[in-house]
Scaffold this motif. Structure first.
Motif, PDB file in Angstrom:
ATOM      1  N   ARG A 192      -3.564  -9.464   4.173  1.00 24.32           N
ATOM      2  CA  ARG A 192      -4.288  -9.586   3.407  1.00 24.32           C
ATOM      3  C   ARG A 192      -3.900 -10.458   2.404  1.00 24.32           C
ATOM      4  NH1 ARG A 192      -2.541  -5.401  -0.271  1.00 24.32           N
ATOM      5  NH2 ARG A 192      -0.986  -4.226   0.745  1.00 24.32           N
ATOM      6  N   ASP A 252       0.636  -0.851  -0.227  1.00 28.16           N
ATOM      7  CA  ASP A 252       0.145  -0.201   0.282  1.00 28.16           C
ATOM      8  C   ASP A 252       0.817   0.894   0.137  1.00 28.16           C
ATOM      9  OD1 ASP A 252      -2.012   2.120   0.429  1.00 28.16           O
ATOM     10  OD2 ASP A 252      -2.657   1.333   1.197  1.00 28.16           O
ATOM     11  N   ASP A 302       0.137   3.976   0.874  1.00 28.38           N
ATOM     12  CA  ASP A 302      -0.423   5.500   0.862  1.00 28.38           C
ATOM     13  C   ASP A 302       0.239   5.104   2.463  1.00 28.38           C
ATOM     14  OD1 ASP A 302      -1.779   6.612  -0.989  1.00 28.38           O
ATOM     15  OD2 ASP A 302      -3.579   5.720  -0.250  1.00 28.38           O
ATOM     16  N   LYS A 355     -10.536   7.504   2.674  1.00 21.87           N
ATOM     17  CA  LYS A 355     -10.280   6.958   1.561  1.00 21.87           C
ATOM     18  C   LYS A 355      -9.818   4.852   1.805  1.00 21.87           C
ATOM     19  CE  LYS A 355      -5.874   7.519  -0.352  1.00 21.87           C
ATOM     20  NZ  LYS A 355      -4.652   8.518  -0.681  1.00 21.87           N
ATOM     21  N   THR A 356      -9.794   4.848   3.073  1.00 21.86           N
ATOM     22  CA  THR A 356      -9.241   3.412   3.897  1.00 21.86           C
ATOM     23  C   THR A 356      -9.956   3.175   3.528  1.00 21.86           C
ATOM     24  OG1 THR A 356      -7.746   4.789   5.396  1.00 21.86           O
ATOM     25  CG2 THR A 356      -8.059   2.046   6.102  1.00 21.86           C
ATOM     26  N   LYS A 400      -8.584  -1.558   7.662  1.00 23.84           N
ATOM     27  CA  LYS A 400      -8.212  -2.165   6.176  1.00 23.84           C
ATOM     28  C   LYS A 400      -8.423  -3.937   5.980  1.00 23.84           C
ATOM     29  CE  LYS A 400      -5.178  -1.276   2.942  1.00 23.84           C
ATOM     30  NZ  LYS A 400      -4.043  -1.767   2.654  1.00 23.84           N
ATOM     31  N   LYS A 422     -12.447   1.816   1.082  1.00 24.97           N
ATOM     32  CA  LYS A 422     -12.164   1.878   0.039  1.00 24.97           C
ATOM     33  C   LYS A 422     -11.571   1.219  -0.304  1.00 24.97           C
ATOM     34  CE  LYS A 422     -14.406   6.103  -1.308  1.00 24.97           C
ATOM     35  NZ  LYS A 422     -13.587   7.462  -1.989  1.00 24.97           N
ATOM     36  N   LYS A 423     -10.502   1.240   0.222  1.00 25.89           N
ATOM     37  CA  LYS A 423      -9.854  -0.213   0.227  1.00 25.89           C
ATOM     38  C   LYS A 423      -9.845  -1.626   1.228  1.00 25.89           C
ATOM     39  CE  LYS A 423      -5.459   3.436  -0.386  1.00 25.89           C
ATOM     40  NZ  LYS A 423      -4.541   3.617   0.875  1.00 25.89           N
ATOM     41  N   ARG A 424     -10.576  -1.697   2.081  1.00 24.39           N
ATOM     42  CA  ARG A 424     -11.261  -2.665   1.875  1.00 24.39           C
ATOM     43  C   ARG A 424     -11.861  -4.015   0.937  1.00 24.39           C
ATOM     44  NH1 ARG A 424     -12.502  -3.282   7.859  1.00 24.39           N
ATOM     45  NH2 ARG A 424     -14.634  -4.434   6.979  1.00 24.39           N
ATOM     46  N   ARG A 425     -10.945  -4.760   1.722  1.00 18.88           N
ATOM     47  CA  ARG A 425     -11.946  -6.406   1.157  1.00 18.88           C
ATOM     48  C   ARG A 425     -13.166  -6.516   1.173  1.00 18.88           C
ATOM     49  NH1 ARG A 425      -7.685  -8.432  -3.077  1.00 18.88           N
ATOM     50  NH2 ARG A 425      -5.218  -6.639  -3.098  1.00 18.88           N
TER      51      ARG A 425
END
Length: 337
Positions: free
Chosen positions: A203, A188, A190, A298-299, A248, A301-304
């Protein structure tokens, strides 16, 4: 033929380390190997030095300094191999440091990532901060290692000579199957630096892969080559990034509870820094929390789509390592379990 392996060293103004450690890396005993230096827009003469002194080493240039995470993402887009080894520039390797880890990873299709035994360059019988004998997380996602709790580093007396599944592998010498790297989406960017390998391992575990520690391979890490331990920016990154990776990767309801408790624990650290006369570190904690809160949307939106229940992961200590270390006075990993 053995699986193809690319050792990739991300460099930023690191001529001294490349001069010191590249010769040993080039002596690695593995029959299908390429050595790559990915340069993060260095301003010293490290690139020209490598080109002149080590012409067999491939150079991949990044146009700007993308940090550790973004830098590796950009470089590895241009690398073709079955396995990537992300190796810090301040690591001394032993001749047979690759084969045992690859053999372990080849033995199980569900193993995505692994690390060797990581010891301290200045005392080669002592485990090193960044990885030691494999990484764990506590109940509030506080990272620690077999062989290292906070500032207590164990001597290597063979107590961790068992290959086992852990929660995270160290970015100092990080082995990963390239197909798993791509499936998980790499690091990531970021996060910039610090805890990006923990996030990637988390992940991978949510994708039902394993992360392993291999005791049959050793490397020696100088440590603090880019950011010294006593550095407010490193403190900021650690406090911010730890909260981000929790958001996340934890199941939604679990994340709210654990993040709230973790921020309360961080507030204790905030007071400790303040009362210790370290206002820059106090501000680093505050800044880390503020930037975490600013990035919530923003974070998210990165969640699976799926996060495994936290306690089901191998490598989780279902208690507080902070409480165990500072209150119960447990100083060694073996006292935790």
């Amino acid at each position: 033929m053995s699986p193809s392996v690319a050792v990739v060293i991300l460099n930023w103004n690191g001529k001294a380390y490349l001069e010191q450690f590249l010769p040993g890396i080039l002596q690695s005993k593995y029959d299908n190997l390429q050595i790559i230096v990915g340069d993060n827009a260095s301003t010293d003469d490290s690139v020209s030095f490598v080109q002149e002194k080590f012409p067999s080493v491939k150079i991949i240039h990044n146009e700007i300094n993308y940090g550790f995470a973004g830098g590796y993402n950009k470089v590895l887009e241009r690398v073709d191999a079955d396995y990537f080894i992300l190796l810090n520039s301040d690591v001394e390797v032993t001749p047979n440091w690759i084969q045992p880890v690859i053999d372990l990873m080849e033995s199980d299709a569900t193993i995505a990532a692994a690390q060797p035994k990581i010891k301290w360059y200045n005392d080669k019988n002592q485990f090193e901060y960044a990885g030691a004998a494999g990484g764990y997380l506590d109940i509030y996602a506080f990272p620690f290692c077999r062989g290292r709790l906070f500032n207590v580093y164990e001597q290597d007396n063979g107590q961790y000579n068992d290959a086992r599944e852990v929660f995270w592998a160290s970015g100092a010498a990080f082995f990963i199957k390239s197909k798993c790297w791509k499936e998980a989406g790499g690091l990531d960017a970021d996060l910039f630096a610090h805890m990006e390998e923990i996030d990637l391992c988390w992940r991978l575990k949510n994708l039902n892969y394993k992360v392993m520690y291999c005791p049959d391979a050793e490397v020696y890490h100088v440590g603090g080559g880019t950011l010294q331990t006593e550095n407010p920016f490193k403190t900021y990154l650690n406090f911010r990034n730890n909260l981000i990776i929790m958001q996340k990767n934890l199941p939604a309801g679990d994340a709210v509870f654990r993040i709230f408790i973790r921020m309360c624990i961080d507030f204790v650290a905030w007071w400790h820094f303040l009362l210790s006369g370290k206002p820059k570190f106090t501000m680093a904690v505050s800044k880390g929390h503020w930037h975490f809160l600013k990035s919530l949307v923003k974070t998210n939106k990165k969640r699976r789509a799926f996060q495994k229940p936290y306690a089901t992961h191998q490598g989780v200590f279902n208690n507080s390592v902070v409480w165990a270390f500072f209150i119960r006075k447990i100083k060694y990993f073996s006292g935790l379990f």
